[in-house]
Design a protein around this motif. Structure first.
Motif, PDB file in Angstrom:
ATOM      1  N   GLU A   1       6.429  -4.771  14.799  1.00 50.52           N
ATOM      2  CA  GLU A   1       7.473  -4.665  13.681  1.00 50.52           C
ATOM      3  C   GLU A   1       7.911  -3.489  14.225  1.00 50.52           C
ATOM      4  O   GLU A   1       7.737  -2.586  15.308  1.00 50.52           O
ATOM      5  CB  GLU A   1       6.705  -4.100  12.407  1.00 50.52           C
ATOM      6  CG  GLU A   1       5.743  -4.549  11.683  1.00 50.52           C
ATOM      7  CD  GLU A   1       6.117  -6.235  11.472  1.00 50.52           C
ATOM      8  OE1 GLU A   1       5.604  -7.103  10.868  1.00 50.52           O
ATOM      9  OE2 GLU A   1       7.711  -5.872  11.056  1.00 50.52           O
TER      10      GLU A   1
ATOM     11  N   TYR B   1       8.112   7.136  15.420  1.00 52.20           N
ATOM     12  CA  TYR B   1       9.277   7.664  14.156  1.00 52.20           C
ATOM     13  C   TYR B   1       9.642   8.549  15.344  1.00 52.20           C
ATOM     14  O   TYR B   1      10.001   8.854  16.020  1.00 52.20           O
ATOM     15  CB  TYR B   1       8.276   8.059  13.572  1.00 52.20           C
ATOM     16  CG  TYR B   1       7.256   7.310  13.200  1.00 52.20           C
ATOM     17  CD1 TYR B   1       5.999   7.223  13.746  1.00 52.20           C
ATOM     18  CD2 TYR B   1       7.037   6.533  11.749  1.00 52.20           C
ATOM     19  CE1 TYR B   1       5.409   6.647  12.371  1.00 52.20           C
ATOM     20  CE2 TYR B   1       6.257   5.567  11.011  1.00 52.20           C
ATOM     21  CZ  TYR B   1       4.879   5.551  11.931  1.00 52.20           C
ATOM     22  OH  TYR B   1       4.430   5.061  10.967  1.00 52.20           O
TER      23      TYR B   1
ATOM     24  N   PHE C   1      -1.740  12.728   8.042  1.00 55.55           N
ATOM     25  CA  PHE C   1      -2.622  11.582   7.343  1.00 55.55           C
ATOM     26  C   PHE C   1      -3.381  12.471   5.882  1.00 55.55           C
ATOM     27  O   PHE C   1      -4.406  13.510   5.985  1.00 55.55           O
ATOM     28  CB  PHE C   1      -3.015  10.954   7.492  1.00 55.55           C
ATOM     29  CG  PHE C   1      -3.635   9.003   6.689  1.00 55.55           C
ATOM     30  CD1 PHE C   1      -4.981   9.251   5.985  1.00 55.55           C
ATOM     31  CD2 PHE C   1      -2.559   8.385   6.501  1.00 55.55           C
ATOM     32  CE1 PHE C   1      -5.648   8.773   5.913  1.00 55.55           C
ATOM     33  CE2 PHE C   1      -3.178   7.245   5.629  1.00 55.55           C
ATOM     34  CZ  PHE C   1      -5.131   7.462   5.470  1.00 55.55           C
TER      35      PHE C   1
ATOM     36  N   GLN D   1      -4.355   6.920   1.873  1.00 49.42           N
ATOM     37  CA  GLN D   1      -3.783   5.316   1.388  1.00 49.42           C
ATOM     38  C   GLN D   1      -4.868   4.635   0.118  1.00 49.42           C
ATOM     39  O   GLN D   1      -5.794   5.082   0.070  1.00 49.42           O
ATOM     40  CB  GLN D   1      -4.411   4.820   2.627  1.00 49.42           C
ATOM     41  CG  GLN D   1      -3.528   3.017   2.631  1.00 49.42           C
ATOM     42  CD  GLN D   1      -3.629   2.431   3.575  1.00 49.42           C
ATOM     43  OE1 GLN D   1      -2.456   2.914   4.496  1.00 49.42           O
ATOM     44  NE2 GLN D   1      -4.148   0.953   3.225  1.00 49.42           N
TER      45      GLN D   1
ATOM     46  N   PHE E   1      10.614   5.041   9.990  1.00 47.49           N
ATOM     47  CA  PHE E   1       9.847   4.278  10.614  1.00 47.49           C
ATOM     48  C   PHE E   1      10.593   3.740  12.202  1.00 47.49           C
ATOM     49  O   PHE E   1      11.823   3.020  11.560  1.00 47.49           O
ATOM     50  CB  PHE E   1       9.263   3.281  10.239  1.00 47.49           C
ATOM     51  CG  PHE E   1       8.904   2.212  10.975  1.00 47.49           C
ATOM     52  CD1 PHE E   1       9.451   0.941  10.748  1.00 47.49           C
ATOM     53  CD2 PHE E   1       7.205   2.106  11.699  1.00 47.49           C
ATOM     54  CE1 PHE E   1       8.627  -0.271  11.667  1.00 47.49           C
ATOM     55  CE2 PHE E   1       7.183   0.819  12.445  1.00 47.49           C
ATOM     56  CZ  PHE E   1       7.616   0.215  12.568  1.00 47.49           C
TER      57      PHE E   1
ATOM     58  N   ASN F   1       0.960  -1.404  -0.284  1.00 47.17           N
ATOM     59  CA  ASN F   1      -0.013  -0.280  -0.124  1.00 47.17           C
ATOM     60  C   ASN F   1       0.908   1.372   0.054  1.00 47.17           C
ATOM     61  O   ASN F   1       2.329   1.248   0.253  1.00 47.17           O
ATOM     62  CB  ASN F   1      -1.310   0.095   1.006  1.00 47.17           C
ATOM     63  CG  ASN F   1      -0.029  -0.178   2.516  1.00 47.17           C
ATOM     64  OD1 ASN F   1       0.460   0.363   3.011  1.00 47.17           O
ATOM     65  ND2 ASN F   1      -0.833  -1.111   3.437  1.00 47.17           N
TER      66      ASN F   1
ATOM     67  N   MET G   1      -2.056  -0.651   9.938  1.00 46.83           N
ATOM     68  CA  MET G   1      -1.747   0.505   8.758  1.00 46.83           C
ATOM     69  C   MET G   1      -1.921  -1.046   7.671  1.00 46.83           C
ATOM     70  O   MET G   1      -2.536  -0.157   6.336  1.00 46.83           O
ATOM     71  CB  MET G   1      -0.594   0.250   8.684  1.00 46.83           C
ATOM     72  CG  MET G   1       0.141   1.553   9.038  1.00 46.83           C
ATOM     73  SD  MET G   1       1.729   2.405   9.319  1.00 46.83           S
ATOM     74  CE  MET G   1       2.727   0.544   9.551  1.00 46.83           C
ATOM     75  N   ALA G   2      -1.537  -2.157   7.314  1.00 39.57           N
ATOM     76  CA  ALA G   2      -2.212  -2.915   5.850  1.00 39.57           C
ATOM     77  C   ALA G   2      -3.336  -3.167   5.951  1.00 39.57           C
ATOM     78  O   ALA G   2      -3.409  -3.090   5.287  1.00 39.57           O
ATOM     79  CB  ALA G   2      -0.848  -4.461   7.010  1.00 39.57           C
ATOM     80  N   ALA G   3      -3.796  -2.533   6.661  1.00 37.65           N
ATOM     81  CA  ALA G   3      -5.827  -2.844   6.598  1.00 37.65           C
ATOM     82  C   ALA G   3      -6.517  -1.287   6.123  1.00 37.65           C
ATOM     83  O   ALA G   3      -7.520  -1.311   6.557  1.00 37.65           O
ATOM     84  CB  ALA G   3      -6.334  -3.221   7.736  1.00 37.65           C
ATOM     85  N   SER G   4      -5.106  -0.175   5.689  1.00 39.02           N
ATOM     86  CA  SER G   4      -6.029   1.544   5.392  1.00 39.02           C
ATOM     87  C   SER G   4      -6.362   1.570   6.665  1.00 39.02           C
ATOM     88  O   SER G   4      -7.331   3.080   6.349  1.00 39.02           O
ATOM     89  CB  SER G   4      -7.021   1.057   4.413  1.00 39.02           C
ATOM     90  OG  SER G   4      -6.878   0.436   3.625  1.00 39.02           O
ATOM     91  N   TYR G   5      -6.194   1.635   7.422  1.00 38.02           N
ATOM     92  CA  TYR G   5      -6.199   2.710   8.888  1.00 38.02           C
ATOM     93  C   TYR G   5      -5.341   3.906   8.829  1.00 38.02           C
ATOM     94  O   TYR G   5      -4.163   3.623   8.912  1.00 38.02           O
ATOM     95  CB  TYR G   5      -6.305   1.967  10.525  1.00 38.02           C
ATOM     96  CG  TYR G   5      -7.215   0.830   9.999  1.00 38.02           C
ATOM     97  CD1 TYR G   5      -7.742  -0.562  10.355  1.00 38.02           C
ATOM     98  CD2 TYR G   5      -8.686   1.410  10.933  1.00 38.02           C
ATOM     99  CE1 TYR G   5      -8.538  -1.030  10.472  1.00 38.02           C
ATOM    100  CE2 TYR G   5      -9.848   0.919  11.248  1.00 38.02           C
ATOM    101  CZ  TYR G   5      -9.761  -0.513  10.542  1.00 38.02           C
ATOM    102  OH  TYR G   5     -10.794  -1.893  11.105  1.00 38.02           O
ATOM    103  N   GLU G   6      -5.982   5.182   8.937  1.00 38.22           N
ATOM    104  CA  GLU G   6      -5.344   6.275   9.034  1.00 38.22           C
ATOM    105  C   GLU G   6      -4.842   5.797  10.955  1.00 38.22           C
ATOM    106  O   GLU G   6      -4.949   5.959  11.333  1.00 38.22           O
ATOM    107  CB  GLU G   6      -5.741   7.311   9.130  1.00 38.22           C
ATOM    108  CG  GLU G   6      -5.446   8.941   9.512  1.00 38.22           C
ATOM    109  CD  GLU G   6      -6.777   9.540   9.290  1.00 38.22           C
ATOM    110  OE1 GLU G   6      -8.278   9.695   8.798  1.00 38.22           O
ATOM    111  OE2 GLU G   6      -5.953  11.557   9.796  1.00 38.22           O
ATOM    112  N   GLN G   7      -2.931   6.648  10.549  1.00 36.81           N
ATOM    113  CA  GLN G   7      -2.347   6.845  11.924  1.00 36.81           C
ATOM    114  C   GLN G   7      -2.735   8.113  11.962  1.00 36.81           C
ATOM    115  O   GLN G   7      -2.562   9.024  11.245  1.00 36.81           O
ATOM    116  CB  GLN G   7      -0.690   6.444  11.183  1.00 36.81           C
ATOM    117  CG  GLN G   7      -0.129   4.783  11.183  1.00 36.81           C
ATOM    118  CD  GLN G   7       0.661   5.537  11.302  1.00 36.81           C
ATOM    119  OE1 GLN G   7       1.798   4.931  11.892  1.00 36.81           O
ATOM    120  NE2 GLN G   7       1.361   4.863   9.392  1.00 36.81           N
TER     121      GLN G   7
ATOM    122  N   PHE H   1      -0.281  11.123  14.184  1.00 34.12           N
ATOM    123  CA  PHE H   1       0.833  11.694  14.886  1.00 34.12           C
ATOM    124  C   PHE H   1       0.606  12.535  16.068  1.00 34.12           C
ATOM    125  O   PHE H   1      -0.511  13.721  16.010  1.00 34.12           O
ATOM    126  CB  PHE H   1       1.752  12.573  13.939  1.00 34.12           C
ATOM    127  CG  PHE H   1       2.621  11.527  12.508  1.00 34.12           C
ATOM    128  CD1 PHE H   1       1.105  10.358  11.754  1.00 34.12           C
ATOM    129  CD2 PHE H   1       3.719  10.453  13.134  1.00 34.12           C
ATOM    130  CE1 PHE H   1       1.901   9.760  11.281  1.00 34.12           C
ATOM    131  CE2 PHE H   1       4.053  10.146  12.451  1.00 34.12           C
ATOM    132  CZ  PHE H   1       3.616   8.856  11.130  1.00 34.12           C
ATOM    133  N   GLY H   2       1.801  12.876  17.093  1.00 31.85           N
ATOM    134  CA  GLY H   2       1.403  13.881  17.414  1.00 31.85           C
ATOM    135  C   GLY H   2       2.249  14.558  17.105  1.00 31.85           C
ATOM    136  O   GLY H   2       3.072  14.470  16.214  1.00 31.85           O
TER     137      GLY H   2
END
Lengths: 110, 116
Positions: free
Chosen positions: B56, B35, A45, A48, B45, A31, B99-105, B107-108
């Motif tokens: 990871e 990060y 963000f 994606q 990362f 992705n 992340m791999a399932a398209s969820y938004e991160q 950031f602080g």
């Protein structure tokens, strides 16, 4: 090792001109995400992309994921001064490692 | 709008000292990340964390680094013996799903670590 390069590194445009940043990965990505970082700020963000050849639009921004899932682009139509910042692509490789690109710093001249 | 918070905003430490950077992720998020960004460079990362364990980590995240979720709200990054090259902005991020399932991160605001 894995590299995600972006070109150009810097871009100055007149307000109203278009802008494009290109993101190229040395390996296939599962992705790609795009982030915007204002000077002194944190990454925010934007979007994606997951599918090969996918194109998504957000108002003046158009995002594209290449057919081979190794490159991506972000195009901004008719830039505004609020578009100033550094645009990063970021992707997950097949080993689940996450890499940010080198970034393109956009300056918009009013 | 909920946000990720980080403390302190700026930490100055001497080489060889231990530092702990603190983060409060968004309350319903389950995935947490650290990060770093050296001044003027790209974001790198370090580590992702889910279900109380590292999911990871990058090659940067060596034995001098550790992460912990000591309670239900905080997520910390410890650097055991700081080096000059650890000077950077450290960002914490969180997401509802992977992340791999398209969820938004999200950031602080970051902690700027300066090692002298």
């Amino acid at each position: 090792g894995q590299q995600v390069m972006q070109i150009p590194q810097y871009q100055h445009v007149q307000e109203g001109e278009d802008f494009t940043t290109y993101c190229n990965s040395s390996t296939t990505l599962s992705n790609i995400q795009w982030y915007k970082q204002r000077p002194g700020g944190h990454p925010v963000f934007l979007i994606q992309l997951v599918k090969s050849g996918e194109v998504k639009k957000q108002k003046r921004l158009t995002f594209q994921f290449g057919e081979a899932k190794k490159n991506s682009s972000l195009h901004i139509t008719a830039t505004q001064t609020t578009d100033v910042g550094t645009y990063f692509c970021a992707g997950t490789d097949t080993g689940n490692q996450f890499y940010f690109g080198t970034g393109t710093s956009l300056t918009v001249i009013p | 709008e909920p946000e990720v918070t980080q403390t302190p905003s700026h930490q100055v430490t001497q080489m060889g000292q231990e530092v702990i950077l603190r983060c409060v992720p968004i309350s319903n998020h389950l995935y947490f990340y650290w990060y770093r960004q050296i001044l003027g460079q790209k974001v790198e990362f370090l580590v992702s964390f889910y279900n109380n364990e590292i999911s990871e980590k990058s090659e940067i995240f060596d034995d001098q680094f550790s992460v912990e979720r000591p309670d239900g709200s905080n997520f910390t990054l410890k650097i055991r013996s700081t080096k000059l090259e650890d000077s950077a902005m450290y960002f914490c991020a969180s997401s509802e799903g992977p992340m791999a399932a398209s969820y938004e991160q999200y950031f602080g605001p970051g902690t700027r670590l300066t090692v002298t």
